[in-house]
Design a protein around this motif. Structure first.
Motif, PDB file in Angstrom:
ATOM      1  N   PHE A  35       1.097  -1.257  -0.096  1.00  0.00           N
ATOM      2  CA  PHE A  35      -0.003  -0.197   0.079  1.00  0.00           C
ATOM      3  C   PHE A  35       0.763   1.319   0.086  1.00  0.00           C
ATOM      4  CE2 PHE A  35      -2.119   3.470   2.424  1.00  0.00           C
ATOM      5  CZ  PHE A  35      -3.422   3.475   1.641  1.00  0.00           C
ATOM      6  N   GLY A  36       0.476   2.268  -0.632  1.00  0.00           N
ATOM      7  CA  GLY A  36       1.148   3.532  -0.853  1.00  0.00           C
ATOM      8  C   GLY A  36       0.723   4.533  -1.893  1.00  0.00           C
ATOM      9  N   MET A  37       1.645   5.435  -2.267  1.00  0.00           N
ATOM     10  CA  MET A  37       1.354   6.640  -2.813  1.00  0.00           C
ATOM     11  C   MET A  37       2.047   6.465  -4.348  1.00  0.00           C
ATOM     12  SD  MET A  37       1.926   9.795  -0.209  1.00  0.00           S
ATOM     13  CE  MET A  37       1.350  10.918  -1.679  1.00  0.00           C
ATOM     14  N   ARG A  38       1.012   7.175  -5.022  1.00  0.00           N
ATOM     15  CA  ARG A  38       1.277   7.140  -6.613  1.00  0.00           C
ATOM     16  C   ARG A  38       1.469   8.782  -6.878  1.00  0.00           C
ATOM     17  NH1 ARG A  38       1.052   4.945 -11.669  1.00  0.00           N
ATOM     18  NH2 ARG A  38       0.269   6.280 -13.300  1.00  0.00           N
ATOM     19  N   LEU A  39       2.759   9.071  -7.418  1.00  0.00           N
ATOM     20  CA  LEU A  39       2.997  10.675  -7.860  1.00  0.00           C
ATOM     21  C   LEU A  39       3.359  10.657  -9.260  1.00  0.00           C
ATOM     22  CD1 LEU A  39       5.100  11.117  -4.684  1.00  0.00           C
ATOM     23  CD2 LEU A  39       2.791  11.686  -4.876  1.00  0.00           C
ATOM     24  N   GLY A  40       2.956  11.693 -10.042  1.00  0.00           N
ATOM     25  CA  GLY A  40       3.333  11.794 -11.274  1.00  0.00           C
ATOM     26  C   GLY A  40       2.402  12.530 -11.937  1.00  0.00           C
ATOM     27  N   THR A  41       1.779  12.475 -13.265  1.00  0.00           N
ATOM     28  CA  THR A  41       0.900  13.208 -13.934  1.00  0.00           C
ATOM     29  C   THR A  41      -0.475  13.238 -13.159  1.00  0.00           C
ATOM     30  OG1 THR A  41       1.686  12.140 -15.835  1.00  0.00           O
ATOM     31  CG2 THR A  41      -0.292  13.628 -16.067  1.00  0.00           C
ATOM     32  N   ASP A  42      -0.668  12.305 -12.411  1.00  0.00           N
ATOM     33  CA  ASP A  42      -1.901  12.285 -11.450  1.00  0.00           C
ATOM     34  C   ASP A  42      -1.390  11.951 -10.044  1.00  0.00           C
ATOM     35  OD1 ASP A  42      -3.283  13.063 -13.528  1.00  0.00           O
ATOM     36  OD2 ASP A  42      -4.492  11.337 -13.561  1.00  0.00           O
ATOM     37  N   TRP A  43      -1.831  11.980  -9.211  1.00  0.00           N
ATOM     38  CA  TRP A  43      -1.448  11.506  -7.729  1.00  0.00           C
ATOM     39  C   TRP A  43      -2.315  10.958  -7.187  1.00  0.00           C
ATOM     40  CZ3 TRP A  43      -3.422  13.811  -3.451  1.00  0.00           C
ATOM     41  CH2 TRP A  43      -4.160  14.889  -3.463  1.00  0.00           C
ATOM     42  N   GLY A  44      -2.011   9.891  -5.968  1.00  0.00           N
ATOM     43  CA  GLY A  44      -3.281   9.545  -5.395  1.00  0.00           C
ATOM     44  C   GLY A  44      -2.679   8.324  -4.379  1.00  0.00           C
ATOM     45  N   LEU A  45      -3.673   7.249  -4.115  1.00  0.00           N
ATOM     46  CA  LEU A  45      -3.309   6.189  -3.396  1.00  0.00           C
ATOM     47  C   LEU A  45      -3.162   4.888  -4.242  1.00  0.00           C
ATOM     48  CD1 LEU A  45      -5.249   7.008  -0.118  1.00  0.00           C
ATOM     49  CD2 LEU A  45      -2.875   7.436  -0.615  1.00  0.00           C
ATOM     50  N   LEU A  76      10.409  -2.640  -8.657  1.00  0.00           N
ATOM     51  CA  LEU A  76      11.605  -2.952  -7.669  1.00  0.00           C
ATOM     52  C   LEU A  76      11.293  -3.247  -6.217  1.00  0.00           C
ATOM     53  CD1 LEU A  76      14.608  -3.487  -7.433  1.00  0.00           C
ATOM     54  CD2 LEU A  76      15.054  -1.104  -6.739  1.00  0.00           C
ATOM     55  N   SER A  77      11.308  -4.216  -5.515  1.00  0.00           N
ATOM     56  CA  SER A  77      11.066  -4.553  -4.173  1.00  0.00           C
ATOM     57  C   SER A  77      12.342  -4.589  -3.323  1.00  0.00           C
ATOM     58  CB  SER A  77      10.285  -5.716  -3.896  1.00  0.00           C
ATOM     59  OG  SER A  77       9.085  -5.345  -4.673  1.00  0.00           O
ATOM     60  N   LEU A  78      12.559  -3.799  -2.506  1.00  0.00           N
ATOM     61  CA  LEU A  78      13.643  -3.882  -1.386  1.00  0.00           C
ATOM     62  C   LEU A  78      13.346  -3.963   0.019  1.00  0.00           C
ATOM     63  CD1 LEU A  78      16.035  -1.173  -3.154  1.00  0.00           C
ATOM     64  CD2 LEU A  78      16.224  -3.818  -3.005  1.00  0.00           C
ATOM     65  N   GLY A  79      13.361  -5.142   0.578  1.00  0.00           N
ATOM     66  CA  GLY A  79      12.794  -5.248   2.130  1.00  0.00           C
ATOM     67  C   GLY A  79      11.203  -5.065   2.064  1.00  0.00           C
ATOM     68  N   LYS A  80      10.940  -3.867   2.915  1.00  0.00           N
ATOM     69  CA  LYS A  80       9.466  -3.434   2.985  1.00  0.00           C
ATOM     70  C   LYS A  80       8.968  -2.343   2.191  1.00  0.00           C
ATOM     71  CE  LYS A  80       7.828  -5.888   6.446  1.00  0.00           C
ATOM     72  NZ  LYS A  80       6.432  -6.556   6.386  1.00  0.00           N
ATOM     73  N   LEU A  81       9.927  -2.163   1.179  1.00  0.00           N
ATOM     74  CA  LEU A  81       9.558  -1.101   0.343  1.00  0.00           C
ATOM     75  C   LEU A  81       9.226  -1.686  -1.227  1.00  0.00           C
ATOM     76  CD1 LEU A  81      11.698   1.939   1.284  1.00  0.00           C
ATOM     77  CD2 LEU A  81       9.444   1.785   1.726  1.00  0.00           C
ATOM     78  N   ASN A  82       8.210  -1.087  -2.006  1.00  0.00           N
ATOM     79  CA  ASN A  82       8.371  -1.452  -3.420  1.00  0.00           C
ATOM     80  C   ASN A  82       8.128  -0.008  -4.246  1.00  0.00           C
ATOM     81  OD1 ASN A  82       5.527  -1.863  -5.378  1.00  0.00           O
ATOM     82  ND2 ASN A  82       7.024  -3.444  -5.299  1.00  0.00           N
ATOM     83  N   LEU A  83       9.012   0.101  -5.180  1.00  0.00           N
ATOM     84  CA  LEU A  83       8.965   1.107  -5.861  1.00  0.00           C
ATOM     85  C   LEU A  83       8.564   0.513  -7.349  1.00  0.00           C
ATOM     86  CD1 LEU A  83       9.851   4.308  -5.921  1.00  0.00           C
ATOM     87  CD2 LEU A  83      12.157   3.126  -6.860  1.00  0.00           C
ATOM     88  N   THR A  84       7.917   1.460  -8.056  1.00  0.00           N
ATOM     89  CA  THR A  84       7.431   1.108  -9.372  1.00  0.00           C
ATOM     90  C   THR A  84       7.387   2.529 -10.268  1.00  0.00           C
ATOM     91  OG1 THR A  84       4.937   1.429  -9.049  1.00  0.00           O
ATOM     92  CG2 THR A  84       5.982  -0.769  -8.895  1.00  0.00           C
ATOM     93  N   GLY A 119       3.685   7.695 -13.744  1.00  0.00           N
ATOM     94  CA  GLY A 119       3.896   7.727 -12.275  1.00  0.00           C
ATOM     95  C   GLY A 119       5.051   6.973 -11.818  1.00  0.00           C
ATOM     96  N   ILE A 120       5.176   7.283 -10.443  1.00  0.00           N
ATOM     97  CA  ILE A 120       6.137   6.654  -9.619  1.00  0.00           C
ATOM     98  C   ILE A 120       5.081   6.129  -8.549  1.00  0.00           C
ATOM     99  CG2 ILE A 120       8.230   6.759  -8.440  1.00  0.00           C
ATOM    100  CD1 ILE A 120       9.516   8.544 -10.204  1.00  0.00           C
ATOM    101  N   SER A 121       5.223   4.975  -8.135  1.00  0.00           N
ATOM    102  CA  SER A 121       4.457   4.557  -6.992  1.00  0.00           C
ATOM    103  C   SER A 121       5.441   4.060  -5.755  1.00  0.00           C
ATOM    104  CB  SER A 121       3.548   3.362  -7.168  1.00  0.00           C
ATOM    105  OG  SER A 121       2.429   3.673  -7.993  1.00  0.00           O
ATOM    106  N   LEU A 122       5.395   4.805  -4.489  1.00  0.00           N
ATOM    107  CA  LEU A 122       6.168   4.227  -3.436  1.00  0.00           C
ATOM    108  C   LEU A 122       5.125   3.608  -2.420  1.00  0.00           C
ATOM    109  CD1 LEU A 122       8.654   3.890  -1.956  1.00  0.00           C
ATOM    110  CD2 LEU A 122       8.319   6.160  -0.995  1.00  0.00           C
ATOM    111  N   ARG A 123       5.472   2.221  -2.219  1.00  0.00           N
ATOM    112  CA  ARG A 123       4.564   1.523  -1.576  1.00  0.00           C
ATOM    113  C   ARG A 123       5.338   0.856  -0.354  1.00  0.00           C
ATOM    114  NH1 ARG A 123       3.733  -0.458  -6.476  1.00  0.00           N
ATOM    115  NH2 ARG A 123       1.803   0.350  -7.609  1.00  0.00           N
ATOM    116  N   TYR A 124       4.462   0.560   0.908  1.00  0.00           N
ATOM    117  CA  TYR A 124       4.965  -0.279   2.188  1.00  0.00           C
ATOM    118  C   TYR A 124       4.517  -1.625   2.089  1.00  0.00           C
ATOM    119  CZ  TYR A 124       5.990  -1.775   6.727  1.00  0.00           C
ATOM    120  OH  TYR A 124       6.345  -2.312   7.893  1.00  0.00           O
TER     121      TYR A 124
END
Length: 179
Positions: A26-36, A116-124, A145-150
Motif C-alpha cells: 500500500f502506498g502513494m502514486r505521484l506523477g501526472t496524477d497523484w493518489g493512493l 523493484l522491491s527492497l525489504g519492506k519497500l516497493n517502488l514502481t 507515475g512513480i509509486s512508492l508502497r510499503y
C-alpha cells in the motif's frame, strides 16, 4: 560470443524465477496524477491493483482497478509488468461549450512498467494510458507515475522452502490425524 551467452543465461534465469516478493503493498502514486495505490498478489505472477487518484491538470477524481502480469527480470525483486483494467471518474470541472456539464469519464486503462522491491519497500515506474469510452474532457489520457508502497504482507519464500525440504525428508504423512 561471451556477451551473447551471458545475455542468454540471464534471460533464461529470469524466466525461471518467481515474480514478486510480496503479497500486499500500500502506498502513494505521484506523477501526472497523484493518489493512493494498493497492490495484491492473487496468483504467482499476477496482481490486482486499485488506484484512487486526482489530477493537477484536470478537475476530476478517478478510481482504477487493474490486473497485471509480472515477469521477473534478473531477480524476483525486479519485475517488468503489463496489464489493463477499467476506470471510473468524477468530473467536477467547468461546463463545456453547450452549457451542460461534462459526463463522468468511464473507460479502459492499460499499464506497463518496472517494479523493484527492497525489504519492506516497493517502488514502481509506469506508463498508464486511459481511454475514455464515455465522458471526460478528452478521449485519451497518457499518465506516468512513480509509486512508492510499503509492503504490508511479505511473501514467505523461506518457510515454503523449509516445508518442502521437511516433506521430502519425512515423506507424506498420510496419518495426519495422529500428530
Amino acid at each position: 560470443m561471451k556477451a551473447r551467452l551471458l545475455t542468454f543465461f540471464i534471460c533464461c534465469t529470469a524466466l525461471s524465477l518467481g515474480a514478486q516478493s510480496y503479497d500486499t503493498a500500500f502506498g502513494m502514486r505521484l506523477g501526472t496524477d497523484w493518489g493512493l495505490t494498493v497492490k495484491q498478489r492473487i496468483f504467482d505472477k499476477t496482481t490486482l491493483e486499485a488506484i484512487l487518484q486526482t489530477s493537477l491538470q484536470r478537475e476530476e477524481a478517478l478510481v482504477t482497478l487493474l490486473g497485471t502480469q509480472h515477469m521477473p527480470f534478473i531477480t524476483k525483486r525486479l519485475n517488468i509488468y503489463g496489464g489493463g483494467g477499467l476506470h471510473k471518474g468524477w468530473d467536477s470541472g467547468p461546463t463545456n461549450t453547450e452549457g451542460s456539464p461534462y459526463e463522468d469519464p468511464f473507460g479502459l486503462t492499460l499499464i506497463g512498467g518496472i517494479e523493484l522491491s527492497l525489504g519492506k519497500l516497493n517502488l514502481t515506474y509506469d506508463i498508464k494510458p486511459a481511454i475514455n469510452l464515455i465522458g471526460g474532457e478528452r478521449t485519451v489520457y497518457t499518465q506516468t507515475g512513480i509509486s512508492l508502497r510499503y509492503v504490508i504482507l511479505k511473501r514467505n519464500w523461506l518457510k515454503k522452502k523449509q516445508r518442502k525440504r521437511r516433506r521430502q525428508k519425512e515423506g507424506i504423512n498420510w496419518r495426519f490425524w495422529e500428530n
